[in-house]
Design a protein around this motif. Sequence first.
Motif, PDB file in Angstrom:
ATOM      1  N   GLY A  41       0.771  -1.244   0.000  1.00 24.70           N
ATOM      2  CA  GLY A  41       0.000   0.000   0.000  1.00 24.70           C
ATOM      3  C   GLY A  41       0.793   1.279   0.000  1.00 24.70           C
ATOM      4  N   SER A  42       2.110   1.214  -0.043  1.00 29.46           N
ATOM      5  CA  SER A  42       2.913   2.430  -0.039  1.00 29.46           C
ATOM      6  C   SER A  42       2.673   3.240  -1.319  1.00 29.46           C
ATOM      7  CB  SER A  42       4.405   2.095   0.080  1.00 29.46           C
ATOM      8  OG  SER A  42       5.178   3.276   0.011  1.00 29.46           O
ATOM      9  N   GLN A  43       2.500   4.554  -1.179  1.00 28.98           N
ATOM     10  CA  GLN A  43       2.234   5.439  -2.312  1.00 28.98           C
ATOM     11  C   GLN A  43       3.490   6.124  -2.848  1.00 28.98           C
ATOM     12  OE1 GLN A  43      -0.963   5.725  -3.647  1.00 28.98           O
ATOM     13  NE2 GLN A  43      -1.289   3.999  -2.255  1.00 28.98           N
ATOM     14  N   GLY A  44       4.626   5.886  -2.198  1.00 29.09           N
ATOM     15  CA  GLY A  44       5.851   6.516  -2.648  1.00 29.09           C
ATOM     16  C   GLY A  44       6.792   6.783  -1.497  1.00 29.09           C
ATOM     17  N   THR A  45       7.827   7.552  -1.775  1.00 28.74           N
ATOM     18  CA  THR A  45       8.829   7.893  -0.762  1.00 28.74           C
ATOM     19  C   THR A  45       8.834   9.397  -0.538  1.00 28.74           C
ATOM     20  OG1 THR A  45      11.166   7.593  -0.153  1.00 28.74           O
ATOM     21  CG2 THR A  45      10.703   8.161  -2.449  1.00 28.74           C
ATOM     22  N   PRO A  46       9.204   9.885   0.649  1.00 34.87           N
ATOM     23  CA  PRO A  46       9.210  11.329   0.898  1.00 34.87           C
ATOM     24  C   PRO A  46      10.091  12.078  -0.106  1.00 34.87           C
ATOM     25  CG  PRO A  46       9.416  10.132   2.962  1.00 34.87           C
ATOM     26  CD  PRO A  46       9.521   9.110   1.870  1.00 34.87           C
ATOM     27  N   ILE A  47       9.654  13.279  -0.491  1.00 33.05           N
ATOM     28  CA  ILE A  47      10.438  14.083  -1.431  1.00 33.05           C
ATOM     29  C   ILE A  47      11.777  14.459  -0.812  1.00 33.05           C
ATOM     30  CG2 ILE A  47       8.451  15.020  -2.672  1.00 33.05           C
ATOM     31  CD1 ILE A  47       8.719  17.558  -1.008  1.00 33.05           C
ATOM     32  N   TYR A  48      12.731  14.762  -1.688  1.00 29.39           N
ATOM     33  CA  TYR A  48      14.066  15.122  -1.250  1.00 29.39           C
ATOM     34  C   TYR A  48      14.182  16.647  -1.146  1.00 29.39           C
ATOM     35  CZ  TYR A  48      14.779  10.383  -3.059  1.00 29.39           C
ATOM     36  OH  TYR A  48      14.668   9.038  -3.324  1.00 29.39           O
ATOM     37  N   ASP A  49      15.392  17.104  -0.827  1.00 30.89           N
ATOM     38  CA  ASP A  49      15.627  18.549  -0.733  1.00 30.89           C
ATOM     39  C   ASP A  49      16.205  19.100  -2.041  1.00 30.89           C
ATOM     40  OD1 ASP A  49      18.153  17.474  -0.661  1.00 30.89           O
ATOM     41  OD2 ASP A  49      18.768  18.453   1.209  1.00 30.89           O
ATOM     42  N   TRP A  50      15.919  18.427  -3.136  1.00 29.74           N
ATOM     43  CA  TRP A  50      16.389  18.824  -4.469  1.00 29.74           C
ATOM     44  C   TRP A  50      15.253  18.546  -5.439  1.00 29.74           C
ATOM     45  CZ3 TRP A  50      17.297  16.478  -9.249  1.00 29.74           C
ATOM     46  CH2 TRP A  50      18.200  17.119 -10.114  1.00 29.74           C
ATOM     47  N   TRP A  51      14.623  19.615  -5.957  1.00 28.30           N
ATOM     48  CA  TRP A  51      13.444  19.468  -6.802  1.00 28.30           C
ATOM     49  C   TRP A  51      13.769  19.874  -8.234  1.00 28.30           C
ATOM     50  CZ3 TRP A  51       9.819  22.682  -3.107  1.00 28.30           C
ATOM     51  CH2 TRP A  51       9.730  22.008  -1.881  1.00 28.30           C
ATOM     52  N   ASN A  52      13.582  18.969  -9.168  1.00 25.43           N
ATOM     53  CA  ASN A  52      13.778  19.262 -10.587  1.00 25.43           C
ATOM     54  C   ASN A  52      12.407  19.505 -11.202  1.00 25.43           C
ATOM     55  OD1 ASN A  52      14.491  19.415 -13.258  1.00 25.43           O
ATOM     56  ND2 ASN A  52      15.745  17.570 -13.276  1.00 25.43           N
ATOM     57  N   ILE A  53      12.011  20.763 -11.269  1.00 18.89           N
ATOM     58  CA  ILE A  53      10.681  21.144 -11.755  1.00 18.89           C
ATOM     59  C   ILE A  53      10.842  22.284 -12.754  1.00 18.89           C
ATOM     60  CG2 ILE A  53       8.413  22.049 -11.118  1.00 18.89           C
ATOM     61  CD1 ILE A  53       8.874  20.875  -8.304  1.00 18.89           C
ATOM     62  N   ASN A  54      10.332  22.106 -13.948  1.00 20.71           N
ATOM     63  CA  ASN A  54      10.462  23.133 -14.975  1.00 20.71           C
ATOM     64  C   ASN A  54       9.805  24.440 -14.555  1.00 20.71           C
ATOM     65  OD1 ASN A  54      11.948  21.762 -16.902  1.00 20.71           O
ATOM     66  ND2 ASN A  54      10.152  20.886 -17.900  1.00 20.71           N
ATOM     67  N   ILE A  55      10.404  25.550 -14.973  1.00 19.87           N
ATOM     68  CA  ILE A  55       9.779  26.845 -14.761  1.00 19.87           C
ATOM     69  C   ILE A  55       8.591  26.969 -15.713  1.00 19.87           C
ATOM     70  CG2 ILE A  55      11.923  27.936 -14.003  1.00 19.87           C
ATOM     71  CD1 ILE A  55      12.123  29.212 -16.786  1.00 19.87           C
ATOM     72  N   VAL A  56       7.723  27.945 -15.451  1.00 20.08           N
ATOM     73  CA  VAL A  56       6.594  28.199 -16.339  1.00 20.08           C
ATOM     74  C   VAL A  56       7.095  29.023 -17.523  1.00 20.08           C
ATOM     75  CG1 VAL A  56       4.306  29.223 -16.573  1.00 20.08           C
ATOM     76  CG2 VAL A  56       4.981  28.139 -14.413  1.00 20.08           C
ATOM     77  N   LYS A  57       7.057  28.431 -18.702  1.00 16.20           N
ATOM     78  CA  LYS A  57       7.552  29.094 -19.900  1.00 16.20           C
ATOM     79  C   LYS A  57       6.399  29.690 -20.700  1.00 16.20           C
ATOM     80  CE  LYS A  57      11.460  25.883 -20.118  1.00 16.20           C
ATOM     81  NZ  LYS A  57      12.215  24.904 -20.922  1.00 16.20           N
TER      82      LYS A  57
END
Length: 240
Positions: A138-154
């Motif tokens: 039932g695990s939904q994932g792992t806790p997020i890290y302190d490094w986020w790769n997220i595209n800027i809004v272009k």
Amino acid sequence: MMIELHQCDCRTILQHIKTQLQAENKPYIIVSDPPFNIGYHYNGYHDRMSDGDYRQMLQQVFNPSHPSVVIHYPEQLYQLAIDIDKSPTKVVSWVYNTNNRKQHRDIAFFGITPDFKQVLQPYKNPNDKRIKRLIENGSQGTPIYDWWNINIVKNTSAEKTVHPCQMPLQVMKNIIGILPQEYTIVDPFMGSGTTGVAAVELGRDFIGIELDPMYFDVAKQRIFNAQEKTYDDRTSVTTL
């Protein structure tokens, strides 16, 4: 859920808002990405204050007496920490791929410790036997890290508005998601309203302040649209 929106200079009303929240015994946290003071072409605001005036504004808004989360380039965050005489409890690096020389910003948490376990991300190795077992249980994932790769809004992004420096929704949802749920989120530089949209989607009380009338209208509409999508009749939206 309470949503309160103000169209004015945050420096004229922020203290009143904080006093009111304290009187109502409501914990709050300032969460914002302020103007970067590097010459962005905003609608009315001149993004070229003197260094001294700019530092004074940030020090006034992100006062060390209350918790805050500040999104900025690292050099300015170091300076802010010196000016308010307070080290961040945690710093997250937000990286993205652009044609600009600056490829990342940092997110500094002052006076509060985020709980990364509150926001999950997919497992990197879902075929690993141990991971498969966790997923089966039932695990939904792992806790997020302190490094986020997220595209800027272009300019080509579907969510793009007229605001020249629009924050990605996922960045703000990550930030708000790892903060204590009882805190009211206050954004003194609301811009296009992404912080408010994230707050609505996560069921959090939100107070937003925006100086520019055009950006304020954009933010208000985006937040109203997010409210309609949640189908939450308990949401009270006040614009002042």
